[in-house]
Design a protein around this motif. Sequence first.
Motif, PDB file in Angstrom:
ATOM      1  N   GLU A  95       0.809  -1.219   0.000  1.00 46.08           N
ATOM      2  CA  GLU A  95       0.000   0.000   0.000  1.00 46.08           C
ATOM      3  C   GLU A  95       0.847   1.277   0.000  1.00 46.08           C
ATOM      4  O   GLU A  95       0.388   2.330  -0.423  1.00 46.08           O
ATOM      5  N   TRP A  96       2.090   1.197   0.422  1.00 44.98           N
ATOM      6  CA  TRP A  96       2.969   2.362   0.464  1.00 44.98           C
ATOM      7  C   TRP A  96       3.866   2.460  -0.763  1.00 44.98           C
ATOM      8  O   TRP A  96       4.764   3.293  -0.815  1.00 44.98           O
ATOM      9  N   CYS A  97       3.599   1.642  -1.754  1.00 46.25           N
ATOM     10  CA  CYS A  97       4.400   1.646  -2.985  1.00 46.25           C
ATOM     11  C   CYS A  97       3.548   2.129  -4.153  1.00 46.25           C
ATOM     12  O   CYS A  97       2.398   1.718  -4.304  1.00 46.25           O
ATOM     13  N   GLU A  98       4.126   2.966  -4.961  1.00 50.42           N
ATOM     14  CA  GLU A  98       3.456   3.400  -6.187  1.00 50.42           C
ATOM     15  C   GLU A  98       4.410   3.199  -7.347  1.00 50.42           C
ATOM     16  O   GLU A  98       5.549   3.651  -7.306  1.00 50.42           O
ATOM     17  N   VAL A  99       3.949   2.506  -8.370  1.00 49.21           N
ATOM     18  CA  VAL A  99       4.742   2.284  -9.573  1.00 49.21           C
ATOM     19  C   VAL A  99       4.245   3.249 -10.644  1.00 49.21           C
ATOM     20  O   VAL A  99       3.047   3.274 -10.950  1.00 49.21           O
ATOM     21  N   CYS A 100       5.148   4.060 -11.154  1.00 51.99           N
ATOM     22  CA  CYS A 100       4.817   5.008 -12.215  1.00 51.99           C
ATOM     23  C   CYS A 100       5.428   4.497 -13.515  1.00 51.99           C
ATOM     24  O   CYS A 100       6.642   4.344 -13.602  1.00 51.99           O
ATOM     25  N   THR A 101       4.599   4.230 -14.479  1.00 49.75           N
ATOM     26  CA  THR A 101       5.070   3.777 -15.776  1.00 49.75           C
ATOM     27  C   THR A 101       4.951   4.937 -16.752  1.00 49.75           C
ATOM     28  O   THR A 101       3.850   5.445 -16.978  1.00 49.75           O
ATOM     29  N   LEU A 102       6.065   5.344 -17.280  1.00 48.76           N
ATOM     30  CA  LEU A 102       6.059   6.445 -18.235  1.00 48.76           C
ATOM     31  C   LEU A 102       5.760   5.891 -19.619  1.00 48.76           C
ATOM     32  O   LEU A 102       6.347   4.900 -20.049  1.00 48.76           O
ATOM     33  N   THR A 103       4.858   6.520 -20.308  1.00 55.91           N
ATOM     34  CA  THR A 103       4.431   6.037 -21.615  1.00 55.91           C
ATOM     35  C   THR A 103       4.852   6.975 -22.740  1.00 55.91           C
ATOM     36  O   THR A 103       4.608   6.672 -23.903  1.00 55.91           O
TER      37      THR A 103
END
Length: 108
Positions: free
Chosen positions: A84-92
């Motif tokens: 819950e404390w992790c966020e994955v940002c995928t750049l497109t």
Amino acid sequence: TAYITCMTDSYNRGMNVGEPDGSKKVVYILDESQNMNRSNLVKNLTRVCDFSKTIVIGHHLQNDLKNPKDSAFVPMLEHFKSREWCEVCTLTENFRGDVSWWADKFDG
């Protein structure tokens, strides 16, 4: 006041990133993480205290390891992404340009 300290990961053995009691909060940026094997990535991430922010940056197609399968970047993302404390940002979007985009498409 903020301070920036740059170092290679070979100097972080035995150190904390931040303080466990929150008295020192740190933003820890691991760049080029696609070039870290399991032991290097684990070594870096196990230094991080709870009150610090960690940003792990990498591109799985830009791996410079002798054996690209040794990279722990994607497996580590998979390991962490359900927390819950992790966020994955995928750049497109490629902000570098056509040459960079076309080089990523190279398969040979």
